[in-house]
Design a protein around this motif. Structure first.
Motif, PDB file in Angstrom:
ATOM      1  N   SER A 115       0.843  -1.194   0.000  1.00 24.76           N
ATOM      2  CA  SER A 115       0.000   0.000   0.000  1.00 24.76           C
ATOM      3  C   SER A 115       0.880   1.245   0.000  1.00 24.76           C
ATOM      4  N   ILE A 116       0.269   2.391  -0.218  1.00 19.82           N
ATOM      5  CA  ILE A 116       0.988   3.660  -0.170  1.00 19.82           C
ATOM      6  C   ILE A 116       1.587   3.909   1.219  1.00 19.82           C
ATOM      7  N   PRO A 117       0.811   3.749   2.319  1.00 19.67           N
ATOM      8  CA  PRO A 117       1.404   3.952   3.642  1.00 19.67           C
ATOM      9  C   PRO A 117       2.589   3.028   3.907  1.00 19.67           C
ATOM     10  N   ASP A 118       2.513   1.787   3.413  1.00 16.97           N
ATOM     11  CA  ASP A 118       3.643   0.866   3.576  1.00 16.97           C
ATOM     12  C   ASP A 118       4.857   1.378   2.811  1.00 16.97           C
ATOM     13  N   MET A 119       4.604   1.932   1.617  1.00 20.43           N
ATOM     14  CA  MET A 119       5.704   2.488   0.834  1.00 20.43           C
ATOM     15  C   MET A 119       6.378   3.625   1.590  1.00 20.43           C
ATOM     16  N   TYR A 120       5.571   4.531   2.170  1.00 19.16           N
ATOM     17  CA  TYR A 120       6.139   5.629   2.943  1.00 19.16           C
ATOM     18  C   TYR A 120       7.065   5.088   4.034  1.00 19.16           C
ATOM     19  N   GLU A 121       6.541   4.142   4.801  1.00 15.90           N
ATOM     20  CA  GLU A 121       7.299   3.631   5.953  1.00 15.90           C
ATOM     21  C   GLU A 121       8.607   2.982   5.518  1.00 15.90           C
ATOM     22  N   MET A 122       8.550   2.191   4.453  1.00 15.46           N
ATOM     23  CA  MET A 122       9.755   1.493   4.004  1.00 15.46           C
ATOM     24  C   MET A 122      10.772   2.454   3.386  1.00 15.46           C
ATOM     25  N   MET A 123      10.287   3.394   2.573  1.00 13.82           N
ATOM     26  CA  MET A 123      11.216   4.313   1.924  1.00 13.82           C
ATOM     27  C   MET A 123      11.839   5.276   2.935  1.00 13.82           C
ATOM     28  N   ASP A 124      11.132   5.597   4.008  1.00 15.43           N
ATOM     29  CA  ASP A 124      11.697   6.443   5.058  1.00 15.43           C
ATOM     30  C   ASP A 124      12.598   5.654   6.005  1.00 15.43           C
ATOM     31  N   GLY A 125      12.675   4.346   5.805  1.00  8.79           N
ATOM     32  CA  GLY A 125      13.468   3.491   6.678  1.00  8.79           C
ATOM     33  C   GLY A 125      14.551   2.740   5.930  1.00  8.79           C
ATOM     34  N   GLU A 126      14.685   1.464   6.255  1.00  9.45           N
ATOM     35  CA  GLU A 126      15.820   0.672   5.762  1.00  9.45           C
ATOM     36  C   GLU A 126      15.790   0.458   4.254  1.00  9.45           C
ATOM     37  N   VAL A 127      14.609   0.338   3.668  1.00 10.73           N
ATOM     38  CA  VAL A 127      14.520   0.140   2.220  1.00 10.73           C
ATOM     39  C   VAL A 127      15.038   1.379   1.479  1.00 10.73           C
ATOM     40  N   GLY A 128      14.598   2.554   1.925  1.00  9.59           N
ATOM     41  CA  GLY A 128      15.081   3.781   1.306  1.00  9.59           C
ATOM     42  C   GLY A 128      16.580   3.947   1.469  1.00  9.59           C
ATOM     43  N   GLU A 129      17.089   3.538   2.615  1.00  7.17           N
ATOM     44  CA  GLU A 129      18.534   3.632   2.843  1.00  7.17           C
ATOM     45  C   GLU A 129      19.291   2.694   1.912  1.00  7.17           C
ATOM     46  N   ALA A 130      18.754   1.501   1.695  1.00 10.19           N
ATOM     47  CA  ALA A 130      19.418   0.536   0.818  1.00 10.19           C
ATOM     48  C   ALA A 130      19.420   1.018  -0.629  1.00 10.19           C
ATOM     49  N   ILE A 131      18.280   1.548  -1.074  1.00  5.04           N
ATOM     50  CA  ILE A 131      18.223   2.108  -2.428  1.00  5.04           C
ATOM     51  C   ILE A 131      19.141   3.325  -2.519  1.00  5.04           C
ATOM     52  N   GLY A 132      19.166   4.127  -1.453  1.00  3.21           N
ATOM     53  CA  GLY A 132      20.041   5.294  -1.415  1.00  3.21           C
ATOM     54  C   GLY A 132      21.507   4.926  -1.551  1.00  3.21           C
ATOM     55  N   GLU A 133      21.872   3.772  -1.034  1.00  2.00           N
ATOM     56  CA  GLU A 133      23.267   3.330  -1.151  1.00  2.00           C
ATOM     57  C   GLU A 133      23.669   3.209  -2.616  1.00  2.00           C
ATOM     58  N   GLY A 134      22.781   2.595  -3.409  1.00  2.00           N
ATOM     59  CA  GLY A 134      23.074   2.458  -4.831  1.00  2.00           C
ATOM     60  C   GLY A 134      23.102   3.796  -5.541  1.00  2.00           C
ATOM     61  N   MET A 135      22.232   4.707  -5.131  1.00  2.00           N
ATOM     62  CA  MET A 135      22.175   6.021  -5.758  1.00  2.00           C
ATOM     63  C   MET A 135      23.440   6.825  -5.461  1.00  2.00           C
ATOM     64  N   ILE A 136      23.872   6.799  -4.201  1.00  2.00           N
ATOM     65  CA  ILE A 136      25.071   7.554  -3.821  1.00  2.00           C
ATOM     66  C   ILE A 136      26.302   7.015  -4.546  1.00  2.00           C
ATOM     67  N   ALA A 137      26.348   5.698  -4.720  1.00  2.00           N
ATOM     68  CA  ALA A 137      27.475   5.101  -5.447  1.00  2.00           C
ATOM     69  C   ALA A 137      27.554   5.603  -6.885  1.00  2.00           C
ATOM     70  N   LYS A 138      26.417   6.071  -7.398  1.00  2.00           N
ATOM     71  CA  LYS A 138      26.372   6.606  -8.765  1.00  2.00           C
ATOM     72  C   LYS A 138      26.344   8.132  -8.784  1.00  2.00           C
ATOM     73  N   GLY A 139      26.561   8.770  -7.633  1.00  2.37           N
ATOM     74  CA  GLY A 139      26.695  10.215  -7.615  1.00  2.37           C
ATOM     75  C   GLY A 139      25.432  10.997  -7.342  1.00  2.37           C
ATOM     76  N   ILE A 140      24.406  10.336  -6.767  1.00  2.00           N
ATOM     77  CA  ILE A 140      23.136  11.013  -6.493  1.00  2.00           C
ATOM     78  C   ILE A 140      22.749  10.799  -5.036  1.00  2.00           C
ATOM     79  N   VAL A 141      22.457  11.878  -4.316  1.00  3.97           N
ATOM     80  CA  VAL A 141      22.093  11.800  -2.897  1.00  3.97           C
ATOM     81  C   VAL A 141      20.582  11.981  -2.747  1.00  3.97           C
ATOM     82  N   PRO A 142      19.859  10.989  -2.220  1.00  6.17           N
ATOM     83  CA  PRO A 142      18.425  11.169  -1.979  1.00  6.17           C
ATOM     84  C   PRO A 142      18.183  12.069  -0.776  1.00  6.17           C
ATOM     85  N   LEU A 143      17.293  13.043  -0.940  1.00  8.69           N
ATOM     86  CA  LEU A 143      16.960  13.969   0.143  1.00  8.69           C
ATOM     87  C   LEU A 143      15.562  13.719   0.693  1.00  8.69           C
TER      88      LEU A 143
END
Length: 330
Positions: A115-143
């Protein structure tokens, strides 16, 4: 165990030598931002709020100007310019990032977020951090993680309550193997085509329907030719307010913290504005005679996606932990 801390990744990036070490004084910095949307869109309003907060909290040392309507180029081009530091910040769908950042492809898997609320919770937590790791490795910082709603099926033939209801339907999808596979897994006929061709194609019977979020379904008048809107919410693809790592590392640690906090605050505003926009669209389509049905049990749809996930993980075995992290979330 899959775990990630953005601060650690940023430090590692700096130590890697690709970027100068942060901490040097940054005075009168003007940031240039990319946005594809018109100025009164929820994303645009939130980006302006981000810029205002950054300017206020840095006492004008950092100003940010957002260029709306895609005037700084197409989304794929802008993503590359962010990586190179030509553009300082922008707001992007994670879908197009998949070509250069594999981790972002995971959120394009159908039914991966319940659901959308589940997406919010995951992206604001460990899932977002894990995806952010890949983004930072490519030169992009998620804010901040923005909301693009949930995509659902609509057609001119019948409501969709189970995967079997998709059988035989000709459904327009975006040009992406994942989305073609999604429809085919339910024995539907997937038809990739340009979005601008959908209205006439439904009207003339070239396709029976398509899939999209409520504002897109409503604002394009697709509800006039496809009166059945079934809330499958099969794709929940978040968007990201991002900053170039090169630009980010030019800021002092205090400024970096302000930028990150302002990004998250803007995401909370954007989500609220998006929900209001969705509610208005749902009112419009209901008044226009659309039959809307909610799907209480999405488990059969998720189970039908087995072949799609099997192929994706066979092609991307290194993303298995990330996929499981999302699917096994409580």
């Amino acid at each position: 165990m899959l775990h990630f801390n953005i601060r650690t990744a940023l430090t590692s990036a700096a130590l890697g030598g690709a970027i100068a070490v942060a901490g040097t004084a940054a005075t009168a910095v003007e940031l240039r931002g990319w946005n594809i949307h018109v100025e009164d869109y929820p994303v645009s309003i939130a980006m302006e709020s981000f810029a205002a907060e950054v300017a206020e909290r840095t006492n004008g040392e950092i100003t940010a100007k957002t260029f709306h309507n895609g005037v700084l180029g197409s989304q794929p081009d802008a993503i590359e310019q962010i990586r190179l530091g030509v553009i300082d910040f922008g707001e992007f769908s994670l879908g197009p990032m998949g070509q250069s950042i594999p981790e972002t492809n995971v959120v394009s898997l159908p039914f991966i977020f319940p659901s959308i609320p589940d997406m919010y919770e995951m992206m604001d937590g460990e899932v977002g951090e894990a995806i952010g790791e890949g983004m930072i490795a490519k030169g992009i910082v998620p804010l901040g993680w923005y909301d693009a709603g949930a995509r659902s099926f609509y057609n001119s033939v019948r409501p969709i309550n189970t995967p079997a209801d998709v059988e035989g339907l000709k459904v327009r999808v975006m040009s992406n193997d994942l989305f073609v596979g999604m429809v085919e897994a339910m024995d539907g006929n997937a038809t990739p085509m340009a979005f601008g061709e959908v209205y006439q194609s439904i009207k003339t019977g070239v396709v029976d329907g398509a899939e999209n979020n409520p504002p897109s379904y409503e604002s394009t008048n697709h509800y006039e030719v496809a009166q059945f809107y079934s809330l499958t919410e099969h794709l929940i693809i978040p968007e990201c307010l991002c900053m170039s790592l090169k630009s980010y590392e030019k800021l002092t640690p205090e400024q970096q913290e302000i930028v990150k906090e302002a990004g998250h605050t803007s995401a909370l505003l954007q989500r609220e504005l998006w929900q209001e926009r969705e509610a208005a669209s749902m009112e419009t389509i209901a008044a226009g005679g659309t039959t809307v049905n909610t799907i209480e049990d999405k488990a059969p749809f998720q189970e039908a996606m087995g072949p799609v996930y099997d192929k994706f993980l066979a092609d991307n075995p290194d993303l298995t932990d990330l996929v499981n992290l999302i699917r096994n979330a409580e």
